[in-house]
Design an enzyme around this catalytic site. Structure first.
Site, PDB file in Angstrom:
ATOM      1  CD  GLN A 141       6.275  16.731  17.249  1.00 49.92           C
ATOM      2  OE1 GLN A 141       5.229  16.704  16.603  1.00 49.92           O
ATOM      3  NE2 GLN A 141       6.348  16.263  18.493  1.00 49.92           N
TER       4      GLN A 141
ATOM      5  NE  ARG B 203       8.982  16.782  10.438  1.00 51.38           N
ATOM      6  CZ  ARG B 203       9.391  16.975   9.167  1.00 51.38           C
ATOM      7  NH1 ARG B 203       9.401  18.201   8.654  1.00 51.38           N
ATOM      8  NH2 ARG B 203       9.823  15.981   8.434  1.00 51.38           N
TER       9      ARG B 203
ATOM     10  CB  ALA C 260      -1.775  21.095  15.580  1.00 52.85           C
ATOM     11  CG  HIS C 261       1.600  17.429  16.368  1.00 58.14           C
ATOM     12  ND1 HIS C 261       2.646  17.218  17.225  1.00 58.14           N
ATOM     13  CD2 HIS C 261       0.545  17.751  17.142  1.00 58.14           C
ATOM     14  CE1 HIS C 261       2.230  17.386  18.459  1.00 58.14           C
ATOM     15  NE2 HIS C 261       0.968  17.711  18.436  1.00 58.14           N
ATOM     16  CG  ASN C 262       0.037  13.176  14.253  1.00 57.87           C
ATOM     17  OD1 ASN C 262       0.939  13.728  14.872  1.00 57.87           O
ATOM     18  ND2 ASN C 262       0.197  12.019  13.639  1.00 57.87           N
TER      19      ASN C 262
END
Lengths: 358, 358, 358
Positions: A197, A217, A238-240
């Site tokens: 990540q 991240r 969550a990511h993104n």
């Protein structure tokens, strides 16, 4: 101990006193909880009845408010006036001593702005920067290469991981985690393999993040919470994920990877979102909603699976009538059967016409 | 290594041995997990079948229990007896050394009771008080002006914010946050403005709070968890919530601002509550319930939106029959249409009487 | 700044270049987010259209991929190749200096393996062991008698309680709590009495636990997360839960006491499970499902209460049609009533045959 005369308060708020001016106020409270000596406010017409009942010694009211036994201060916007007073009277102690506590561990190449306050046992990693006037409470851990803006307030035990970027005037409540790894694995030959990540988290100006909330991240690029967003406790981002300007997210909401939330969106507590969908600007999402697909601008969605709120409410109301419907249906089916029997009995009398038509 | 004879255990519990007295016990375990040399208990009649199958060497049973191959100890209340034994045998090491660890940072005017244990890297702010025998594990951060009672147990990395009040015998599991700011903003001219959260959190005597649970301070006044309440992990309690005596709240529950929970209420995991409602004494709320309005005393509510449990269950059962109903309904509609056609065909034979009645 | 020629990348991946070889790559990104100079990948046929549109300078594709304007590298498994590249290029800085930070507090009898890195303000209790190459970030608190394996990565502010056992290559994200007390009380004479939670938590090899997730120690015995399991942020695992090999649990899931989750199970976000049930191997549980009873192997359950997914979806679809059904039903009932009236009018004409049959 606070002690303002009602005249000092009225002058401070630019309001007009109606009633006794011989009053000293020692605190503020909600209308149904106030005690003698306190001032309260009345903004919501729903609470007008409390104006007569409250134990408060004075009430901040709107210009249109009619006379009362109590002393009132008439202002344009009672809520805003009350809030201004609350801010004036609020605890102004930063609860962290000026300067850097000797137990803090700060990498040699860290850049600290003017008037930064760093509490006990804080850790700041290499090449990080903290803007002027920012306050880091006890036990905060800042990773390497992190940028934090001016006038930020970071409460005890927050951790911010490497490379994340925090804007100005950001508030992070206790235990919030910014920049933990996203939940990304490739399943291959019977096991999960971790996907690095390598992205970051960006929190823009004026963002507030609640206690023990976690913001992952990005796998690549950034997870971004845009300026003015307010996120409550125990939320999972969550990511993104992208959350646009001035959106508000209540406690325990979960937003899955790469979902985009528009501007001025409001999300109720415990709602959940699948990944890779888009929530339009000014949309409202009800508490506990399970959002499985995109939501258009200005829409109000609720329920599981989330659907237009009026539709969801109509279906819920229908469901409440379903047990009765099932019974009534059985009775109706019996009546239809009786009719069919009755007509069958008639058959002998009309056998000729029957044949004619079949 | 523990080694009590069965006679020592029976004497300790005030119970009666039936079966072999020639036994030494080295531990305790659940009936379906126990190994030879261990003692277990049988309280739930549902598990009677396990009495024959268990590998335990002895079983604590009720007075009415009938003979078994195993050695049993008969007592009034097997569960309570087992628990008494568990407590006697439990890890009694406080896992924090006596006194104050040299790395702890304690403001000069803090008051510490007798026999307090303070672990490494603990921080205690100015003017706070810790009662006798309380134990603060490593990394705990206590803000300014906090009061903590006697015999409290505060696990690693808990943080308690300024002015909060903790009673006696309170247990706070790892990472719990007490007194974070409530989620309060006024929306004005396109942005959210933070409303100062000037109240506190009060945890009364004998409260236990789970790991990473967050309890927000009141906007004004107090958020109060009354004596004897037990709250599990990752629960969110918003500002100004009141939870009355001896209520139990399972993991991941969220309670919105100003909601009042009565005494002896039990709330299942992941249930959510809107703000400003009242939950009556001894009410039960099912897991994942979405509570959108008040609940009367002694009621059992479940589902979304939460409603009386029998009603919710009936509706759920009806829903399972709905797909079939839709099909049957279509068939019934077709039969009614057929009947209508049939009667329409009869019309020519009864044209006179038809006219008469329409 | 990263700078690999496309030929170096192709050689590293064992792939074949189709298109221009005169390229230098400075980073990697997702196909719809990539900028010139970056390389991306195409694994999901759903994204083929992006191959023409992407701003990436090169794409990693499968062997069967047809020509494109872009330079491509053909490999067996594009996703795996991309991931290998991501790992090669990922941040390899452990962000903790070698050795033991002088502010760490480590009990004298702790055993540390070779090349262990211990960050600032870490605390390790008596008789604990940390395996070779493991990294403990700032503010981690390890209790007494804990065992941690080799090559573990423990992020800031994690706490692990007494006696817990952690395998090799385990990753714990920020703020995770391992070994907090389970939520166990006996209700007796009007109050809850705490049942000592004397068991432990075992995390086997290759487990990863998300940020602020809480895993309670067993009442007796162990709470066990078997090898290869991946658990996301803010998940609650209660006492005595067992999760078998290679299962994946998304954010904010809650699993109640003693429930057993099989191998290769996948659980969607915010799902909840009652205690004492068994989830079969390879089962899938949908997001927000409320699991009230066991689930067979390979089944896909969703909804509340959780049921076979196709059944749940069918019922949800039916529910959407229920409001219309209620209206149609009323109309049908009116038509049946009309038919009954019509037949009743016929009665005089058929009074003889009626008597005959009733």
């Amino acid at each position: 101990m606070l002690n303002w005369t009602i005249e000092k308060i009225a002058a401070f708020l630019g309001g007009e006193i109606v009633g006794s001016r011989d009053l000293t106020i020692s605190g503020l409270a909600k209308i149904n909880e106030a005690k003698p000596g306190e001032i309260t406010f009345l903004a919501n017409p729903k609470y007008v009845k409390f104006a007569a009942e409250t134990n408060a010694s004075a009430i901040i009211v709107g210009k249109e408010f009619e006379a009362s036994d109590k002393t009132v201060i008439k202002v344009q916007d009672p809520y805003l006036a009350f809030m201004t007073l609350a801010k004036e009277w609020a605890d102004k102690d930063p609860h962290v001593d000026p300067g850097i506590h000797p137990t803090a561990v700060i990498a040699p190449d860290v850049t600290l702005g003017a008037n930064v306050r760093i509490g006990p046992h804080v850790v700041i990693g290499k090449n990080s920067r903290i803007g002027a006037n920012s306050i880091l409470h006890a036990g905060v851990v800042i990773g390497d290469h992190v940028t934090i803006g001016r006038d930020c307030l970071i409460y005890p035990r927050v951790s911010i991981r490497e490379y994340c970027r925090i804007g100005d005037r950001v508030i992070l409540q206790n235990g919030a985690v910014i920049g933990s790894d996203g939940f990304g694995y490739a399943f291959h030959e019977g096991q999960y393999h971790k996907i690095p990540q390598t992205g970051i988290v960006t929190l823009e100006d004026d963002v507030e993040i609640g206690a023990n909330t976690t913001i992952d991240r990005a796998a690549l690029g950034e997870t971004r919470i845009a300026r003015g967003c307010k996120i409550d406790n125990l939320v999972q981002i969550a990511h993104n994920v992208q959350v646009d300007d001035h959106s508000a997210i209540a406690a325990q909401v979960g937003i899955s990877g790469s979902t985009q939330v528009g501007k001025y969106v409001r999300i109720g507590g415990q709602a959940g979102f699948v990944g890779h969908i888009k929530i339009g600007d000014k949309a409202i999402v009800g508490a506990q909603a399970g959002v499985t697909k995109g939501i258009p601008e200005n829409a109000f969605y609720s329920g599981y699976p989330a659907r237009e709120n009026m539709k969801a409410k109509r279906e819920e109301a229908s469901l409440a009538r379903l047990p009765e419907l099932l019974k009534t249906f059985r009775r109706l089916a019996a009546r239809v059967e009786a009719l069919e029997s009755r007509l069958a009995e008639q058959k002998p009398h009309r056998s000729d016409s029957d044949e004619e038509h079949t």
